[in-house]
Design a protein around this motif. Structure first.
Motif, short mmCIF file in Angstrom:
data_model
loop_
_atom_site.label_atom_id
_atom_site.label_comp_id
_atom_site.label_asym_id
_atom_site.label_seq_id
_atom_site.Cartn_x
_atom_site.Cartn_y
_atom_site.Cartn_z
N ASN A 65 -20.74 -18.93 8.14
CA ASN A 65 -19.90 -20.45 8.10
C ASN A 65 -20.26 -21.80 7.81
O ASN A 65 -19.33 -22.45 7.40
N GLY A 66 -21.84 -21.85 7.03
CA GLY A 66 -22.18 -23.15 6.94
C GLY A 66 -21.85 -24.49 8.15
O GLY A 66 -20.95 -25.44 7.46
N ILE A 67 -22.49 -24.70 9.28
CA ILE A 67 -22.07 -24.89 10.44
C ILE A 67 -22.94 -25.65 11.06
O ILE A 67 -23.54 -24.06 11.16
N ILE A 68 -23.78 -26.79 11.16
CA ILE A 68 -24.53 -27.28 12.36
C ILE A 68 -23.64 -27.93 13.31
O ILE A 68 -22.79 -27.97 13.11
N ARG A 69 -23.73 -27.13 14.36
CA ARG A 69 -23.81 -27.55 15.98
C ARG A 69 -25.03 -28.62 16.43
O ARG A 69 -25.82 -28.26 16.91
N VAL A 70 -24.25 -29.49 16.46
CA VAL A 70 -24.94 -30.92 17.20
C VAL A 70 -25.00 -31.04 18.44
O VAL A 70 -23.93 -31.50 18.83
N SER A 71 -25.39 -30.13 19.34
CA SER A 71 -25.22 -30.27 20.25
C SER A 71 -26.40 -30.81 21.81
O SER A 71 -26.05 -30.77 22.74
N LYS A 72 -27.49 -30.92 21.15
CA LYS A 72 -28.79 -32.07 21.98
C LYS A 72 -29.62 -32.32 21.64
O LYS A 72 -29.58 -32.66 19.79
N SER A 73 -30.29 -33.67 21.95
CA SER A 73 -31.19 -34.87 20.97
C SER A 73 -32.45 -34.19 21.64
O SER A 73 -32.42 -34.60 23.13
N PHE A 74 -33.67 -34.54 21.20
CA PHE A 74 -34.87 -34.67 22.28
C PHE A 74 -35.43 -36.55 22.40
O PHE A 74 -35.21 -37.26 21.27
N ASN A 75 -35.99 -36.63 23.36
CA ASN A 75 -35.90 -37.89 24.09
C ASN A 75 -36.95 -38.06 23.96
O ASN A 75 -37.98 -37.29 24.63
N LYS A 76 -37.52 -38.82 23.09
CA LYS A 76 -38.58 -38.83 22.56
C LYS A 76 -39.83 -39.36 24.29
O LYS A 76 -40.99 -39.31 23.79
N ARG A 77 -38.99 -40.58 25.56
CA ARG A 77 -39.53 -40.91 26.29
C ARG A 77 -39.97 -40.26 27.24
O ARG A 77 -41.23 -40.03 27.59
N LEU A 78 -39.22 -39.03 27.68
CA LEU A 78 -39.72 -38.30 28.60
C LEU A 78 -39.21 -37.02 28.17
O LEU A 78 -39.93 -36.55 29.01
N LYS A 79 -39.83 -36.89 26.68
CA LYS A 79 -40.42 -35.52 26.25
C LYS A 79 -38.93 -34.55 27.02
O LYS A 79 -39.55 -33.02 27.13
N ILE A 80 -37.62 -34.63 27.03
CA ILE A 80 -37.19 -33.71 27.52
C ILE A 80 -35.65 -33.95 26.27
O ILE A 80 -35.38 -34.69 25.53
N LEU A 81 -34.61 -32.71 25.85
CA LEU A 81 -33.80 -32.28 25.48
C LEU A 81 -32.71 -33.12 25.99
O LEU A 81 -32.10 -32.78 27.60
N LYS A 82 -31.94 -33.35 25.89
CA LYS A 82 -30.51 -34.35 26.28
C LYS A 82 -28.70 -34.32 25.70
O LYS A 82 -29.08 -34.10 24.06
N CYS A 83 -28.64 -34.69 25.82
CA CYS A 83 -26.68 -34.90 25.34
C CYS A 83 -27.28 -35.75 24.14
O CYS A 83 -27.83 -36.40 23.92
N PRO A 84 -26.46 -35.40 22.66
CA PRO A 84 -26.82 -36.24 21.33
C PRO A 84 -26.00 -38.08 22.38
O PRO A 84 -25.21 -37.95 23.81
N LYS A 85 -26.28 -38.60 21.10
CA LYS A 85 -26.23 -40.41 21.87
C LYS A 85 -24.44 -40.50 22.59
O LYS A 85 -24.27 -41.15 23.35
N ASN A 86 -23.58 -39.95 21.74
CA ASN A 86 -22.32 -40.32 21.65
C ASN A 86 -21.82 -39.52 23.41
O ASN A 86 -20.76 -39.72 23.81
#
Length: 213
Positions: A65-86
């Motif tokens: 379908n030509g779509i990227i789902r942005v559902s997480k972000s890498f926290n560089k300080r804690l080295k963990i995945l979290k929710c996007p900024k908003n």
């Protein structure tokens, strides 16, 4: 204290890459097989933040379908995945050029969890240095940071006539006040306004007057 200047705030203009400079950056990076090419290409084609690019996995890419789902972000300080900024997930449209790059990455990195490579500079804050060094190498001397690529994405989409609400939604902005800077950079906030005051003589009229004299 004399000269302290409390409340005397002056907004500085933050440079971005023109559309021609964006194309030159990506073309030169691809020709020279720069290892950061796919990262820069994704940033300039999707407006994703650094942490979101680092967290992008193959399960987030819908190639049919030509779509990227942005559902997480890498926290560089804690080295963990979290929710996007908003705090909310979003969909990003994939154009034909990016779709071709995704196909190449699937072939070369399909065995990896992450779509894009994770370089140490992405975690220690040196990604902007890598970008500026390459820009200088190809003759583009602008003091920009990696986040500028996101600004380029938003600004050039707006300038091309894409609805601001759609750009906000794809980029993950929830605050219109924050998004105003991109409207101003693109010029769409004032585009066409001057046509309401058309006072200059027509060119053909002035040329007729000159010929008479």
């Amino acid at each position: 204290v004399y000269g302290l200047g409390i409340g005397d705030k002056k907004e500085k203009f933050k440079p971005i890459l023109t559309l021609e400079e964006v194309r030159k950056l990506l073309l030169e990076a691809k020709i020279h097989k720069h290892p950061w090419y796919p990262i820069w290409a994704f940033a300039l084609s999707t407006g994703m933040r650094t942490g979101e690019l680092m967290a992008l996995e193959w399960g987030d890419v819908d190639e049919v379908n030509g779509i990227i789902r942005v559902s997480k972000s890498f926290n560089k300080r804690l080295k963990i995945l979290k929710c996007p900024k908003n705090g909310t997930w979003r969909n990003v449209d994939v154009n034909s050029g990016l779709a071709g790059l995704i196909t190449e990455l699937r072939r070369d990195r399909g065995h990896e969890i992450n779509v894009l490579p994770r370089f140490p500079e992405m975690q220690n804050g040196s990604s902007s240095i890598i970008l500026r060094l390459f820009l200088e190498r190809i003759g583009i001397d602008k003091k920009i940071v990696f986040h500028t690529l996101r600004a380029c994405w938003a600004t050039h989409l707006l300038a091309a006539g894409v609805e601001p609400l759609k750009v906000m939604r794809m980029g993950g902005w929830s605050d219109l006040k924050t998004f105003q800077i991109y409207l101003r950079l693109s010029g769409v906030d004032v585009k066409g306004v001057a046509e309401a005051l058309d006072v200059l003589p027509a060119r053909d009229v002035t040329s007729n007057v000159v010929s008479l004299f």
